[in-house]
Scaffold this motif. Structure first.
Motif, short mmCIF file in Angstrom:
data_model
loop_
_atom_site.label_atom_id
_atom_site.label_comp_id
_atom_site.label_asym_id
_atom_site.label_seq_id
_atom_site.Cartn_x
_atom_site.Cartn_y
_atom_site.Cartn_z
N LEU A 1 9.66 -12.25 4.62
CA LEU A 1 8.58 -10.96 4.66
C LEU A 1 8.92 -10.07 4.08
N LEU A 2 7.48 -9.70 4.03
CA LEU A 2 7.33 -8.41 2.45
C LEU A 2 6.35 -7.47 3.46
N GLN A 3 6.87 -6.25 3.77
CA GLN A 3 6.13 -5.24 4.14
C GLN A 3 6.34 -4.05 3.22
N VAL A 4 4.34 -3.60 2.85
CA VAL A 4 4.57 -2.85 2.60
C VAL A 4 3.71 -1.65 2.92
N ILE A 5 4.30 -0.31 2.74
CA ILE A 5 4.18 0.67 3.67
C ILE A 5 4.03 2.24 3.04
N LEU A 6 2.52 2.13 2.64
CA LEU A 6 2.93 3.61 1.90
C LEU A 6 1.65 4.27 2.90
N THR A 7 2.89 6.06 3.02
CA THR A 7 1.94 7.16 4.69
C THR A 7 2.11 8.12 2.97
N SER A 8 2.00 9.07 3.57
CA SER A 8 1.32 10.37 2.50
C SER A 8 2.60 10.92 2.32
N LYS A 9 3.38 10.54 3.10
CA LYS A 9 5.34 11.34 3.17
C LYS A 9 6.24 10.75 2.05
N GLU A 10 5.92 8.76 2.66
CA GLU A 10 7.03 7.61 1.93
C GLU A 10 6.07 6.57 1.49
N THR B 1 -5.52 5.44 1.47
CA THR B 1 -5.60 5.91 -0.26
C THR B 1 -4.88 7.06 0.20
N THR B 2 -4.00 7.68 -0.29
CA THR B 2 -2.99 8.70 -0.30
C THR B 2 -3.11 9.59 -1.40
#
Lengths: 417, 225
Positions: free
Chosen positions: A340-349, A309-310
């Motif tokens: 492969l399907l990669q979903v990466i959420l960070t506070s920056k991107e 959660t960002t």
């Protein structure tokens, strides 16, 4: 160089030149006048002496102020500048000397009358300092006044310039320029206001045209789609006609989707999505991935997800939805079965990676963002997905980066907030 | 069941009228705001299909009149103006649903039925087809009175097909109805096949006949023949 500096430079140059010439002329003139004064006195004294000698045959007893020398030897007659020793101070001082011949007791005598120029020197110095002081102050004052006036006078121009640089036709505004007493600026402001009115009006007309064109296109599309659907319902439609009508139907659908995409793009460009509210991206991504579950399973994709959660971003909900959908659809569509399907959420991107077709050496990733650029020409997709992503991202000032890892043929799209 | 179609475009109007008449509705059409206004003042309708851009007025005013008169009619807006504001405003004014042009006729008909189902309190709120019964309120499907466990998508699929008995329903319209925009993620409509296969199997396991027919190259048809 600023206009002000440039004009000031010429102004100071001219003023300096004129002041120099003027001071020089004044100085020379005053000096000349003073010398004339001295010479006149000397000549008067000579005339007096001549008169007295003519009357009495004697030199008058009362000596003159200044000096008088007599010499039996001939001396050059006329006016000369000489330096004479001042006995009191034992210094040489400048004198103006008039030498003339007198017949004294039958003998010719050469008389030299001298008058000190020291006073003249003092006056000259005084005048010089006065001139320098007054003229210098005047020059400085004029320069400062000029600069201050120029600032003041150019202020309306500066304001106009500021407004112009902030002008954006998409805000549908007409320039609001402050009134000014300077005629040229008033004219400039008037011309600019008229120009902005015309631009705003033209823009509004163009926008209305685009909107009307968009909405007028929808009706024929709706008619085509409805008629084709009715055609498919005909009980005696020959069997081979079915796929033909279906292809036609699919083409209409594609046109409709294309139309929808272009309308969205032009709306983003027209900034018609001003409203924003906090959108929690992790939640939105989870929801979208849930809706796409069937398609992920269909392709047997390996899903790697990191959705902490960002901080919610301020976005228009429809644009946030479109951004996320287009990225995910793109990553699923261009994936290969078992990929492969990669979903990466960070506070920056937000980084979405997918395995996919191997990138040929000559392919330029920047071109993926162009409109109608498609991996596969036969694809049903209108090829607007990444343009829309790009457009939404730049609308919010995000950066979209494409990366490719050759060993896995892994394509990554990063949206950097 | 009486419908009023307010649409100024003749070609689209005729398609709507014909398609919905075949669905068994009594259909009347109005070509302008004036005519629509007159008709809703004179007659009672179960549902009004409303185009917003009319030559002599705004369709939203027809909606306002209906609401001001406390009309029981459902309202489905069909608009060429894709603007979000129109949709929001329409729904705020009390429209039941909003469909942007172009649309699938089958989608329109499904939404219309949903509106009528929601508004019909006295009537039987169930769909019957031979040995199949669908209870939309509980999202439940019965075969010979026995419940069948379906996934959400399978249920949506069945309900959509069942809403159009005897009609050819295109793959595009099924995909859009059941999966919405998410269907864009698929390269083709082949994924429909997997889901339909599962649905068929589950229904047949409970003893139902196979009513889902594939129409080559086009779509599917729910039919007893």
């Amino acid at each position: 160089m600023k206009l002000l500096t440039a004009t000031n430079r010429y102004y100071v140059l001219l003023a300096g030149l004129l002041f120099t010439i003027g001071s020089g002329l004044l100085y020379v003139g005053v000096l000349w006048a003073l010398q004339r004064e001295v010479e006149e006195r000397l000549l008067q004294q000579r005339d007096y002496l001549r008169r007295e000698v003519g009357r009495t045959g004697q030199l008058p007893g009362t000596p003159f102020e200044g000096r008088m020398q007599l010499s039996a030897q001939p001396r050059p007659e006329g006016l000369h500048n000489v330096l004479l020793l001042e006995p009191l101070e034992n210094e040489l001082e400048p004198y103006r000397q008039l030498t003339f011949r007198l017949q004294l007791n039958g003998q010719p005598q050469w008389v030299s009358l001298s008058k000190s120029l020291l006073e003249t020197e003092d006056v000259r110095r005084l005048i010089m300092w006065l001139l320098l002081g007054v003229l210098g102050t005047l020059l400085l004052g004029v320069v400062l006044l000029n600069r201050w006036l120029a600032r003041r006078l150019w202020a309306p121009f500066e304001r106009t310039l500021q407004q112009l640089s902030a002008y954006d036709v998409r805000q549908h505004q007409v320039l609001q320029l402050p009134g000014t007493r300077i005629e040229e600026f008033a004219q400039l402001n008037l011309a600019l206001t008229r120009l902005s009115e015309r631009v705003a009006a033209d823009y509004a007309v163009l926008k209305e045209f685009t909107e009307n064109a968009a909405h007028e296109t929808r009706t024929p599309l709706a008619i085509m789609q409805a008629k084709l659907e009715q055609l498919l319902q005909l009980p005696d439609l020959p069997a081979p006609a079915g796929p033909l009508v279906a292809d036609l139907y699919a083409a209409v659908q594609r046109l409709a989707r294309l139309h929808q995409g272009l309308t969205l793009l032009s709306k983003i460009e027209n900034q018609q999505f001003a409203a924003a509210r906090p959108v929690p991206l992790a939640e939105l991504l989870r929801e979208k991935l849930g809706q796409l579950e069937a398609f992920v399973e269909e392709k047997q994709l390996r899903l790697e997800v990191s959705l902490p959660t960002t901080q919610a971003l301020q976005l228009h909900p429809a644009l946030a939805d479109s951004l996320v959908s287009n990225l995910l659809h793109n990553a699923i569509r261009h994936n290969h079965p078992g990929g492969l399907l990669q979903v990466i959420l960070t506070s920056k991107e937000l980084a979405i990676s997918n395995t996919g077709p191997v990138l040929a050496a000559g392919q330029q990733p920047a071109r993926f963002f162009e409109r109608f650029r498609k991996q596969n020409a036969a694809s049903d997709s209108p090829g607007l997905g990444l343009s829309i992503v790009q457009s939404i991202a730049s609308f919010y000032g995000f950066e979209v980066r494409y990366e490719y890892a050759a060993e896995q043929a892994l394509h990554t799209l990063r949206v950097v907030f | 069941m009486k419908l009023l179609i307010v649409e100024d475009e003749p070609a689209l109007r005729s398609s709507l009228v014909e398609y919905l008449r075949q669905d068994g509705y009594v259909v009347e059409a109005a070509v302008s705001y004036g005519e629509a206004h007159e008709k809703i003042k004179l007659y009672q309708y179960d549902c009004v299909l409303l185009d917003l851009t009319l030559p002599d007025g705004n369709g939203l005013d027809v909606l306002r009149t209906l609401k001001a008169d406390n009309s029981p009619a459902g309202v489905l807006i069909i608009s060429a103006r894709g603007a979000l504001d129109d949709k929001v405003l329409g729904l705020e004014l009390g429209a039941d649903d909003y469909l942007a042009k172009p649309f699938h006729l089958s989608e329109l008909s499904a939404r219309l039925k949903a509106i009528i189902r929601r508004r019909q309190f006295q009537g039987q709120r169930q769909l019957l087809f031979q040995e199949l019964t669908v209870l939309p309120d509980q999202a439940q499907v019965l075969v010979h009175g026995e419940p069948v466990v379906l996934t959400r998508k399978e249920y949506d699929l069945l309900l959509y097909l069942l809403t159009h008995p005897g009609r050819v329903v295109t793959k595009a319209s099924i995909a859009e109805h059941v999966w919405g925009d998410a269907a864009d993620a698929a390269d083709s409509f082949d994924f429909l096949y997997t889901h339909l296969k599962n649905l068929r199997r589950k229904l047949q396991d409970k003893g139902a006949a196979d009513y889902i027919r594939s129409v080559y190259g086009v779509g599917y048809k729910f039919s007893a023949e």
